[in-house]
Write an enzyme that holds these catalytic residues in place. Structure first.
Site, PDB file in Angstrom:
ATOM      1  N   GLY A  98       3.852  28.912  23.766  1.00  0.00           N
ATOM      2  CA  GLY A  98       2.911  29.313  24.941  1.00  0.00           C
ATOM      3  C   GLY A  98       2.462  28.062  25.612  1.00  0.00           C
ATOM      4  CG  HIS A  99       0.417  24.743  23.897  1.00  0.00           C
ATOM      5  ND1 HIS A  99       0.469  25.010  22.534  1.00  0.00           N
ATOM      6  CD2 HIS A  99      -0.864  24.707  24.360  1.00  0.00           C
ATOM      7  CE1 HIS A  99      -0.882  25.221  22.098  1.00  0.00           C
ATOM      8  NE2 HIS A  99      -1.681  25.294  23.345  1.00  0.00           N
ATOM      9  CD  GLN A 142      -2.383  37.564  31.197  1.00  0.00           C
ATOM     10  OE1 GLN A 142      -1.182  37.277  31.735  1.00  0.00           O
ATOM     11  NE2 GLN A 142      -2.847  38.644  30.536  1.00  0.00           N
ATOM     12  NE  ARG A 195      -9.300  28.559  16.641  1.00  0.00           N
ATOM     13  CZ  ARG A 195      -9.776  28.367  17.985  1.00  0.00           C
ATOM     14  NH1 ARG A 195      -9.467  28.881  19.078  1.00  0.00           N
ATOM     15  NH2 ARG A 195     -10.959  27.403  17.980  1.00  0.00           N
TER      16      ARG A 195
HETATM   17  P1  AMP Z   1      -5.324  25.313  23.731  1.00  0.00           P
HETATM   18  O1  AMP Z   1      -4.364  24.281  23.215  1.00  0.00           O
HETATM   19  O2  AMP Z   1      -5.334  26.550  22.719  1.00  0.00           O
HETATM   20  O3  AMP Z   1      -6.594  24.775  23.948  1.00  0.00           O
HETATM   21  O4  AMP Z   1      -4.573  25.982  24.638  1.00  0.00           O
HETATM   22  C1  AMP Z   1      -3.934  25.123  25.785  1.00  0.00           C
HETATM   23  C2  AMP Z   1      -3.464  25.802  26.986  1.00  0.00           C
HETATM   24  O5  AMP Z   1      -2.517  26.865  26.359  1.00  0.00           O
HETATM   25  C3  AMP Z   1      -4.646  26.912  27.657  1.00  0.00           C
HETATM   26  O6  AMP Z   1      -4.528  26.949  28.747  1.00  0.00           O
HETATM   27  C4  AMP Z   1      -4.149  28.428  26.898  1.00  0.00           C
HETATM   28  O7  AMP Z   1      -4.559  29.377  27.640  1.00  0.00           O
HETATM   29  C5  AMP Z   1      -2.589  28.056  26.961  1.00  0.00           C
HETATM   30  N1  AMP Z   1      -2.180  29.192  25.954  1.00  0.00           N
HETATM   31  C6  AMP Z   1      -2.575  29.023  24.454  1.00  0.00           C
HETATM   32  N2  AMP Z   1      -1.746  30.211  23.973  1.00  0.00           N
HETATM   33  C7  AMP Z   1      -0.910  30.451  24.820  1.00  0.00           C
HETATM   34  C8  AMP Z   1       0.232  31.590  24.963  1.00  0.00           C
HETATM   35  N3  AMP Z   1       0.378  32.343  23.769  1.00  0.00           N
HETATM   36  N4  AMP Z   1       0.907  31.785  25.793  1.00  0.00           N
HETATM   37  C9  AMP Z   1       0.620  31.059  27.227  1.00  0.00           C
HETATM   38  N5  AMP Z   1      -0.488  30.160  27.191  1.00  0.00           N
HETATM   39  C10 AMP Z   1      -1.238  29.788  26.161  1.00  0.00           C
END
Ligand code: AMP
Length: 293
Positions: A24-25, A141, A180
């Site tokens: 995702g990242h 998203q 998570r």
């Molecule tokens: P986090 O590390 O969870 O704070 O997420 C960092 C960025 O990655 C944020 O903009 C999230 O929305 C994005 N993000 C997290 N999970 C996904 C995913 N499965 N697909 C796309 N972007 C994601």
């Protein structure tokens, strides 16, 4: 480094993260690369967006492999500050003298469930924007309320940064990727895709109702029984539902009718054991209108 790039008129894209990077990242990083000459990724588990009793201390920290993944994606700079670098030595949990107050956009969904969460997000994101000074920033998203709140901050405070949205990346069975997900037990992991399934069922139902109502200008009422029925189904399958809501954009308020041409979001947050999962789906009623017209 960033000021050198800027002096040479090179565009800088920024992807803020809390690390434990996954596909995702990486998809956001690739989107960022398409929009700039250099990509900066931050890795910082921000204490001010975690409430008491949340998983700040357990949150996975995997900096060495995060940096390696960024290297492979041709990221120009990984900014991984420690807490002191971001907030000084004041406190374990810093209490700033100046904070954000969000109105309206956080009254539902996660904002209603996680007190102070989005204020903490805005605090760290605005600090990161000032440090990195990107031309464009990409957020997922997956955290749709966060996206709307950050975009609103950029707009209302005239921040010179364009806010882009990256689509949610999923496992093969539909589960939205998340740092998570590693908390889930094997049994919980098997059940987890039911969340996305629920969103799709709801989306199909609402879209079908709008289609069946024809192409008139009159808003189409949302069947008030469908959301409680889906919540019940999740409960029967072992989820504890924080919320399952249909909201309009960009105000993120619950919608009881669908106006054609407007963008809606169906969002869910639910616990499986000790893990809180979130997901959402966009409901675009524009297509119907175009088709019908
Ligand atoms: P986090 O590390 O969870 O704070 O997420 C960092 C960025 O990655 C944020 O903009 C999230 O929305 C994005 N993000 C997290 N999970 C996904 C995913 N499965 N697909 C796309 N972007 C994601």
């Amino acid at each position: 480094m960033v000021s050198e790039w800027r002096a040479r008129n090179l565009r800088v894209a920024f992807v803020p993260t809390m690390g434990a990077l996954h596909e995702g990242h990486l998809s956001l990083i690739r989107q960022a690369r398409q929009n700039a000459d250099h990509v900066v990724v931050s890795v910082f588990v921000n204490p001010t967006q975690f409430g008491p009793g949340e998983d700040y201390h357990q949150y996975p920290r995997t900096l060495a492999s995060d940096v390696e993944m960024c290297r492979k994606e041709d990221v120009s700079l990984v900014f991984a500050p420690d807490q002191e670098e971001m907030y000084g030595t004041r406190d374990q949990k810093p209490e700033p003298y100046i904070t954000f107050r969000i109105s309206k956009l956080h009254t539902h969904l996660c904002g209603a469930r996680r007190e102070g969460h989005f204020e903490g997000v805005l605090q760290v994101v605005s600090k990161l924007f000032h440090i990195v000074r990107p031309d464009v920033a990409v957020f997922g998203q997956k955290d749709i309320q966060q996206w709307f709140i950050i975009r609103q901050m950029a707009e209302e405070f005239d921040l010179p940064v364009e806010i882009l949205m990256g689509p949610t990346q999923r496992e093969n069975d539909g589960l939205a990727m998340s740092s998570r997900n590693r908390y889930l037990t094997p049994e919980e992991r098997k059940k987890a895709p039911l969340l996305f399934d629920t969103l799709q069922r709801l989306s199909q139902k609402v879209t079908a109702d709008v289609r069946d109502a024809g192409s008139g200008k009159v808003p189409v009422p949302v069947d008030s029984a469908v959301i409680p029925a889906e919540i019940e189904r999740l409960h029967e399958n072992g989820f504890k539902v924080d919320y399952l809501s249909l909201v309009s954009t960009p105000d993120l308020q619950p919608a009881t009718v669908i106006e054609r041409g407007r963008l809606y979001v169906i969002a869910v947050a639910a616990w499986l054991g000790k893990t809180r999962l979130i997901d959402n789906i966009l409901l675009n009623t524009r297509k119907n209108t175009d088709h019908d017209a």
